[in-house]
Design a protein around this motif. Structure first.
Motif, PDB file in Angstrom:
ATOM      1  N   MET A 279       8.657   7.405   4.153  1.00 37.39           N
ATOM      2  CA  MET A 279       8.975   6.094   3.782  1.00 37.39           C
ATOM      3  C   MET A 279       7.926   5.549   4.684  1.00 37.39           C
ATOM      4  SD  MET A 279      12.071   3.337   4.719  1.00 37.39           S
ATOM      5  CE  MET A 279      12.119   3.565   6.408  1.00 37.39           C
ATOM      6  N   VAL A 280       7.353   4.178   3.911  1.00 41.47           N
ATOM      7  CA  VAL A 280       6.163   3.554   4.489  1.00 41.47           C
ATOM      8  C   VAL A 280       6.803   2.166   4.950  1.00 41.47           C
ATOM      9  CG1 VAL A 280       4.237   4.723   3.591  1.00 41.47           C
ATOM     10  CG2 VAL A 280       5.054   2.964   2.319  1.00 41.47           C
ATOM     11  N   VAL A 281       6.036   1.356   5.806  1.00 36.91           N
ATOM     12  CA  VAL A 281       6.630   0.083   6.285  1.00 36.91           C
ATOM     13  C   VAL A 281       5.534  -0.753   6.194  1.00 36.91           C
ATOM     14  CG1 VAL A 281       7.692  -1.001   8.124  1.00 36.91           C
ATOM     15  CG2 VAL A 281       8.510   1.132   7.630  1.00 36.91           C
ATOM     16  N   LEU A 282       5.770  -2.043   5.634  1.00 40.95           N
ATOM     17  CA  LEU A 282       4.889  -3.248   6.027  1.00 40.95           C
ATOM     18  C   LEU A 282       5.553  -4.280   6.926  1.00 40.95           C
ATOM     19  CD1 LEU A 282       3.432  -3.386   2.371  1.00 40.95           C
ATOM     20  CD2 LEU A 282       2.395  -2.317   4.253  1.00 40.95           C
ATOM     21  N   ARG A 283       4.980  -4.868   7.643  1.00 36.89           N
ATOM     22  CA  ARG A 283       5.393  -6.041   8.311  1.00 36.89           C
ATOM     23  C   ARG A 283       4.324  -7.290   7.845  1.00 36.89           C
ATOM     24  NH1 ARG A 283       5.965  -4.653  14.774  1.00 36.89           N
ATOM     25  NH2 ARG A 283       6.070  -7.096  14.515  1.00 36.89           N
ATOM     26  N   VAL A 284       5.149  -8.370   7.169  1.00 43.12           N
ATOM     27  CA  VAL A 284       4.432  -9.444   6.678  1.00 43.12           C
ATOM     28  C   VAL A 284       4.907 -10.903   7.083  1.00 43.12           C
ATOM     29  CG1 VAL A 284       3.747 -10.582   4.573  1.00 43.12           C
ATOM     30  CG2 VAL A 284       4.066  -7.934   4.732  1.00 43.12           C
ATOM     31  N   SER A 285       4.059 -11.495   7.346  1.00 40.59           N
ATOM     32  CA  SER A 285       4.664 -12.985   7.887  1.00 40.59           C
ATOM     33  C   SER A 285       5.432 -13.617   6.596  1.00 40.59           C
ATOM     34  CB  SER A 285       3.481 -14.047   8.269  1.00 40.59           C
ATOM     35  OG  SER A 285       3.727 -15.302   8.146  1.00 40.59           O
ATOM     36  N   GLU A 286       6.357 -14.415   6.751  1.00 42.49           N
ATOM     37  CA  GLU A 286       7.208 -15.051   5.524  1.00 42.49           C
ATOM     38  C   GLU A 286       6.289 -16.204   4.956  1.00 42.49           C
ATOM     39  OE1 GLU A 286      10.319 -17.625   7.032  1.00 42.49           O
ATOM     40  OE2 GLU A 286       9.155 -18.408   8.623  1.00 42.49           O
ATOM     41  N   ARG A 287       5.019 -16.512   5.539  1.00 46.81           N
ATOM     42  CA  ARG A 287       4.020 -17.204   5.313  1.00 46.81           C
ATOM     43  C   ARG A 287       3.206 -16.827   4.379  1.00 46.81           C
ATOM     44  NH1 ARG A 287       3.589 -20.281  11.081  1.00 46.81           N
ATOM     45  NH2 ARG A 287       5.976 -21.073  11.176  1.00 46.81           N
ATOM     46  N   ASN A 288       2.875 -15.502   4.252  1.00 51.94           N
ATOM     47  CA  ASN A 288       1.810 -14.729   3.696  1.00 51.94           C
ATOM     48  C   ASN A 288       2.499 -14.668   2.103  1.00 51.94           C
ATOM     49  OD1 ASN A 288      -0.141 -13.087   2.389  1.00 51.94           O
ATOM     50  ND2 ASN A 288      -0.319 -12.021   4.252  1.00 51.94           N
ATOM     51  N   ALA A 289       2.499 -15.510   1.249  1.00 53.96           N
ATOM     52  CA  ALA A 289       3.001 -15.549  -0.193  1.00 53.96           C
ATOM     53  C   ALA A 289       2.446 -14.517  -0.873  1.00 53.96           C
ATOM     54  CB  ALA A 289       2.765 -16.592  -0.661  1.00 53.96           C
ATOM     55  N   GLY A 290       0.977 -14.175  -0.727  1.00 56.09           N
ATOM     56  CA  GLY A 290       0.203 -13.340  -1.729  1.00 56.09           C
ATOM     57  C   GLY A 290       0.511 -11.966  -1.467  1.00 56.09           C
ATOM     58  N   MET A 291       0.796 -11.610   0.115  1.00 57.12           N
ATOM     59  CA  MET A 291       1.094 -10.245   0.429  1.00 57.12           C
ATOM     60  C   MET A 291       2.635  -9.935  -0.017  1.00 57.12           C
ATOM     61  SD  MET A 291      -0.131  -7.600   1.332  1.00 57.12           S
ATOM     62  CE  MET A 291       0.940  -6.152   0.667  1.00 57.12           C
ATOM     63  N   ILE A 292       3.525 -10.916   0.124  1.00 54.07           N
ATOM     64  CA  ILE A 292       4.816 -10.907  -0.162  1.00 54.07           C
ATOM     65  C   ILE A 292       5.055 -10.377  -1.764  1.00 54.07           C
ATOM     66  CG2 ILE A 292       7.087 -11.944  -0.550  1.00 54.07           C
ATOM     67  CD1 ILE A 292       6.435 -13.590   2.288  1.00 54.07           C
ATOM     68  N   SER A 293       4.193 -11.284  -2.406  1.00 55.19           N
ATOM     69  CA  SER A 293       4.072 -10.914  -4.063  1.00 55.19           C
ATOM     70  C   SER A 293       3.869  -9.331  -4.296  1.00 55.19           C
ATOM     71  CB  SER A 293       3.121 -11.934  -4.569  1.00 55.19           C
ATOM     72  OG  SER A 293       3.252 -11.848  -6.031  1.00 55.19           O
ATOM     73  N   ILE A 294       2.532  -9.149  -3.825  1.00 56.70           N
ATOM     74  CA  ILE A 294       2.128  -7.775  -3.921  1.00 56.70           C
ATOM     75  C   ILE A 294       3.079  -6.586  -3.447  1.00 56.70           C
ATOM     76  CG2 ILE A 294       0.487  -6.115  -3.086  1.00 56.70           C
ATOM     77  CD1 ILE A 294      -1.387  -8.472  -2.969  1.00 56.70           C
ATOM     78  N   ALA A 295       3.807  -6.779  -2.369  1.00 59.15           N
ATOM     79  CA  ALA A 295       4.742  -5.926  -1.975  1.00 59.15           C
ATOM     80  C   ALA A 295       5.923  -5.837  -2.909  1.00 59.15           C
ATOM     81  CB  ALA A 295       5.122  -6.245  -0.760  1.00 59.15           C
ATOM     82  N   GLU A 296       6.485  -6.947  -3.505  1.00 57.09           N
ATOM     83  CA  GLU A 296       7.497  -6.961  -4.413  1.00 57.09           C
ATOM     84  C   GLU A 296       7.191  -6.335  -5.902  1.00 57.09           C
ATOM     85  OE1 GLU A 296       8.744 -11.135  -4.225  1.00 57.09           O
ATOM     86  OE2 GLU A 296       9.985 -10.760  -2.442  1.00 57.09           O
ATOM     87  N   ARG A 297       5.870  -6.616  -6.019  1.00 59.08           N
ATOM     88  CA  ARG A 297       5.439  -6.042  -7.429  1.00 59.08           C
ATOM     89  C   ARG A 297       5.496  -4.313  -7.195  1.00 59.08           C
ATOM     90  NH1 ARG A 297       1.540 -10.155  -7.635  1.00 59.08           N
ATOM     91  NH2 ARG A 297       0.226  -8.492  -7.099  1.00 59.08           N
ATOM     92  N   PHE A 298       5.163  -3.894  -6.111  1.00 56.73           N
ATOM     93  CA  PHE A 298       4.979  -2.479  -6.052  1.00 56.73           C
ATOM     94  C   PHE A 298       6.340  -1.839  -5.612  1.00 56.73           C
ATOM     95  CE2 PHE A 298       0.602  -3.520  -5.633  1.00 56.73           C
ATOM     96  CZ  PHE A 298       0.407  -2.635  -6.514  1.00 56.73           C
ATOM     97  N   GLY A 299       7.637  -2.640  -5.692  1.00 52.94           N
ATOM     98  CA  GLY A 299       8.949  -2.057  -5.360  1.00 52.94           C
ATOM     99  C   GLY A 299       9.200  -1.782  -4.013  1.00 52.94           C
TER     100      GLY A 299
END
Length: 148
Positions: free
Chosen positions: A94-114
């Protein structure tokens, strides 16, 4: 674009990529410890970087931190390198990413990648939550980028 790797055998490259990533992530001023990096260069300039850190081999888990100055960096070869290193080469499950709730761009990318999303209030301070994203090796193997 060209992928470059940092690590114990190329400490200057490793540190340069980690510094690039830390500079582009708010709240990451203290940088990273015990890490390996992957960079994406174009015309001799660093366009993006990925830092693999907080490796827990006994659990088969590693954290990724990434930053870029262009949206064009997430090509199929880059994705295969970015996730192939932890999930195939060093055997993480497993890999883990930690993202600020304010970083909409990275949140969108992470969600698109499953990635699976876990929101933790106040993890970035009193007024800011952090999203912990997880991606298992099974989910990565099932991703469309691996289906050809």
């Amino acid at each position: 674009m060209r992928i470059i790797w940092g690590g114990a055998s190329t400490p200057q490259t490793n540190q340069a990529i980690a510094d690039f990533v830390a500079t582009h992530i708010a709240g990451c001023e203290s940088g990273f410890a015990d890490f390996t990096t992957m960079g994406v260069e174009e015309n001799g300039a660093l366009l993006a970087g990925v830092v693999f850190h907080n490796y827990a081999p006994e659990a088969g888990v590693i954290e990724l931190s990434a930053a870029s100055t262009s949206k064009r960096w997430l090509t199929r070869p880059v994705l295969k390198g970015m996730f192939g290193y932890p999930l195939e080469q060093i055997g993480c499950q497993m890999v883990v990413l930690r993202v600020s709730e304010r970083n909409a761009g990275m949140i969108s990318i992470a969600e698109r990648f499953g990635f699976t999303r876990h929101r933790i209030p106040r993890l970035r301070g009193r007024d800011e939550a952090e999203i912990i994203f997880t991606l298992t090796d099974n989910d990565w193997r099932a991703h469309p980028v691996n289906q050809r």
